[in-house]
Write an enzyme that holds these catalytic residues in place. Structure first.
Site: not given
Length: 721
Positions: A477-478
């Site tokens: 997840e960014v």
């Protein structure tokens, strides 16, 4: 100039630019069939190419006995044929049309196989699915020894079986046991392994690949390849009715344990291979095409194909509106399991040098040792050489200070979930690195804006949330906060892809997306447990639903202490619906952290794992199975679905597609259901709202459908058009 070079040059200059296939005959009377799908990076087989192939066969027929042999090769620099174009299947309105596609492929490959002279496939790069079925129809297969070269039949991963002869040709070439292993798992073989198993005839440097292919034609001109010599052991096992019966019974038992009735492709694969071996090649082909057509129409295959299309789309996206910056050196803060894993994928996949910083030399040594063990495992399996192992280890360094951090492009922080500590890490990196260094925090629950609130350069700070174990889990997840620059977002998305990850960009909020939808699921499983359902009953029910592990096992694997830290943060940030049964303190006070302490809900002795029944007494429970597996599964999953819709409507995720990929790759949501959003569409939003209302009446307001579901039900909307 060699004959091979002349033939290749002729293909490139004389071939019709709109054609995928072109044929030339060199001075030695060897025919060269080149594949180069126009305007595509990868060669894929398409139904439209059938007419081209018929024209090729007509040309070959005209030449008659003048042709010594045929060499099939690719003009793409890094791939042979990556498979059939999956988009063809979306255009099939019924099983009949899909079956006809398979039959068309079978007929073309049979024509190739029936040519009266040696046919050699010269393979460099991916040779998968229909590409390998094409190669199997040839008499000989010669591969490059490049690490890019991979051979396999991965159709099962799309809920399908090989439909152009693969289920019949592969067992006859490499034997029943090897072919079952390949087709049922979809595994891809490296070139040397393929040669060892008898799938290919030679493995050579790419520089001489075409020359060696030509030698195979010249040595065997005037004859076809003799049938494969079967080992005595295999004759005893698979060449007798009894031996085959034992193999298929064991394979059925093993695959059913994994598939649990959720993946019809595995059952059909076994049926088709067995039918062909018992009733002959042609009968096997007939059933192969029929079952292929049926599988194309299943909900499972449609869902799995949607995942394939989604991940293909995501590979082209940058995540931000700016071009990614160049990344040459990485820093990792923390030598624990997460830090060591992040370092590993940065070296092994992204091929970047990594400097690990820990508070102690022991921490650095543990991270280096962790990496050495992973590389050594690869060396033993002959995936990498000893020289490559040493080269990889030389890219890893570490210490207890910030030596050489001035030239790090990205620093990934993987320290404890403590806000003060993470803010101190930000200050340290800003003091010891360049103005452009990106600080990526691997927090699983703390909001990024809180970590960045004291930063001098907040535009360089971003969340980069990996999942454990890092070297195996495909998702990251960014998480940008409001002040993160577009260049920072694009750079870390690009970096994550180079690490072999599938990144999704999510909004900065406690729990982000994956942990936020996981928490209600875990809480509901705990509620069911506290209502008296046995631990194994609960875990088995969710395995039947399609998850890779049950929720109680998952809590033990993640760590009960980690759950105890994360849940209060989510309750504090998102509200009381995240409050689960109050059991963490009771378990932790009894020394139950899960697998890491060899005791949680289960006890662990080596590989042996069994329910620790003393936990029932500790939690004052009297276990008794009262609910069906189906009811347990639905009750556990409904809160997750509700929270996923909230995440979409709040902009935590950018699209239903990202939400589906995040859930499948992050927590193992059943792939054959297509992800939470495709699953909700398949149920029907109105029907789902009704189911949730029924659960709310029975179990409480936490099941009440959220506004987003009620609105969509009222408007008769779906998540996907």
């Amino acid at each position: 100039m060699s004959d091979v070079s002349k033939a290749t040059e002729a293909n490139q200059s004389n071939g019709n630019l709109a054609s995928a296939f072109s044929l030339t005959i060199d001075e030695s009377n060897i025919a060269w069939l080149s594949i180069d799908v126009p305007n595509e990076k990868m060669n894929t087989l398409q139904a439209a190419f059938a007419e081209e192939m018929k024209a090729i066969f007509a040309q070959l027929s005209e030449k008659g006995s003048a042709v010594k042999g045929l060499i099939v090769h690719s003009l793409k620099p890094d791939n042979f044929v990556a498979g059939a174009d999956v988009r063809m299947l979306e255009a099939c309105p019924s099983a009949k049309e899909a079956q006809e596609l398979a039959e068309q492929g079978q007929q073309l490959f049979q024509q190739l196989s029936d040519l009266p002279y040696p046919v050699v496939a010269a393979i460099h790069g991916p040779c998968l699915g229909g590409g390998l079925e094409l190669a199997l129809a040839c008499d000989y297969r010669v591969t490059s020894d490049s690490d890019k070269t991979r051979l396999g039949l991965p159709e099962v991963q799309l809920g399908l079986l090989p439909g152009s002869g693969g289920t019949q040709r592969l067992p006859r070439l490499v034997g029943l046991l090897t072919s079952l292993d390949m087709i049922l798992t979809g595994k891809q073989l490296r070139a040397k392994k393929a040669k060892k198993l008898g799938l290919t005839d030679a493995c050579v440097p790419n520089t001489v690949l075409l020359d060696v292919a030509k030698q195979f034609v010249e040595k065997n001109s005037g004859s076809k390849k003799s049938s494969r010599k079967t080992s005595t052991k295999e004759k005893l096992i698979s060449k007798t009715g009894l031996g085959r019966k034992v193999i298929f019974e064991q394979a059925e038992k093993k695959t059913e344990q994994k598939a649990r009735g959720n993946y019809p492709a595995t059952k059909f694969i076994l049926e088709v291979i067995r039918h062909g071996l018992e009733h002959g090649f042609d009968k096997g082909l007939q059933l192969e095409a029929q079952r292929f057509g049926e599988l194309v129409m299943t909900s499972q295959s449609k869902a799995l194909r949607s995942i394939f299309f989604a991940t293909t789309e995501m590979k082209k996206e940058t995540g931000g509106d700016a071009e990614p910056a160049e990344v040459n050196r990485i820093g990792v803060l923390g030598g624990g399991l997460m830090g060591a894993g992040i370092a590993h994928v940065s070296v092994a996949k992204a091929k970047l040098p990594v400097r690990i910083k820990d508070v102690s030399n022991d921490g650095v040594l543990n991270a280096l040792n962790y990496n050495y063990k992973l590389f050594e495992k690869q060396r033993k399996r002959r995936i990498i050489s000893k020289a490559k192992l040493q080269a990889n280890m030389l890219k890893l360094s570490g210490g207890i200070d910030y030596t050489s951090y001035k030239n790090r492009d990205i620093v990934v922080e993987a320290v404890f979930e403590d806000l003060d500590l993470k803010q101190q890490m930000v200050a340290d990196i800003e003091a010891n690195s360049s103005e452009k260094t990106i600080f990526a925090t691997n927090t699983s629950s703390l909001p990024i804006h809180q970590i960045a609130e004291k930063a001098a350069r907040p535009e360089n700070i971003v969340g980069l949330h990996y999942f454990s174990p890092v070297e195996k889990m495909p998702l990251v997840e960014v998480i940008p906060h409001e002040g993160t620059s577009q260049e920072t977002i694009s750079t870390v998305v690009d970096f994550a892809k180079k690490q072999g990850k599938t990144p999704i960009v999510v909004k900065d909020c406690a729990g982000f997306y994956v942990n936020r939808i996981l928490a209600p699921y875990m809480n509901e499983a705990a509620q069911i447990l506290m209502a008296g359902e046995p631990i194994e009953q609960l875990d088995e029910a969710l395995l039947d639903f399609g998850f890779p592990v049950g929720p109680i096992t998952l809590l033990d694997e993640v760590g009960i202490d980690i759950g105890a830290k994360i849940m209060p943060i989510l309750v504090n940030e998102l509200g009381e619906r995240f409050k689960g049964p109050d059991v963490f303190d009771t378990l932790l006070n009894d020394g139950r952290k899960g697998r890491k302490s060899s005791k949680g809900f289960y006890t662990y002795k080596g590989k042996k794992k069994e329910v620790d029944k003393s936990v029932y007494k500790l939690l004052k429970l009297s276990p008794e199975a009262k609910m069906s597996a189906k009811d347990i599964g639905m009750r556990s999953v409904l809160p997750m679905l509700n929270e996923a819709v909230r995440c979409l409507d709040e902009g935590i995720i950018r699209s239903p597609r990202d939400g589906d990929i995040g859930a499948i790759f992050g927590i193992g949501f059943p792939p054959f259901l297509g992800g939470p959003f495709r699953y909700m569409d398949s149920i029907g939003i109105k029907e789902l709202v009704e189911i949730m209302n029924q659960h709310a009446e029975k179990y409480g307001d936490r099941f009440a459908p959220c506004d987003g579901l009620l609105t969509r039900a009222g408007l008769d909307e779906t998540f996907y058009s």
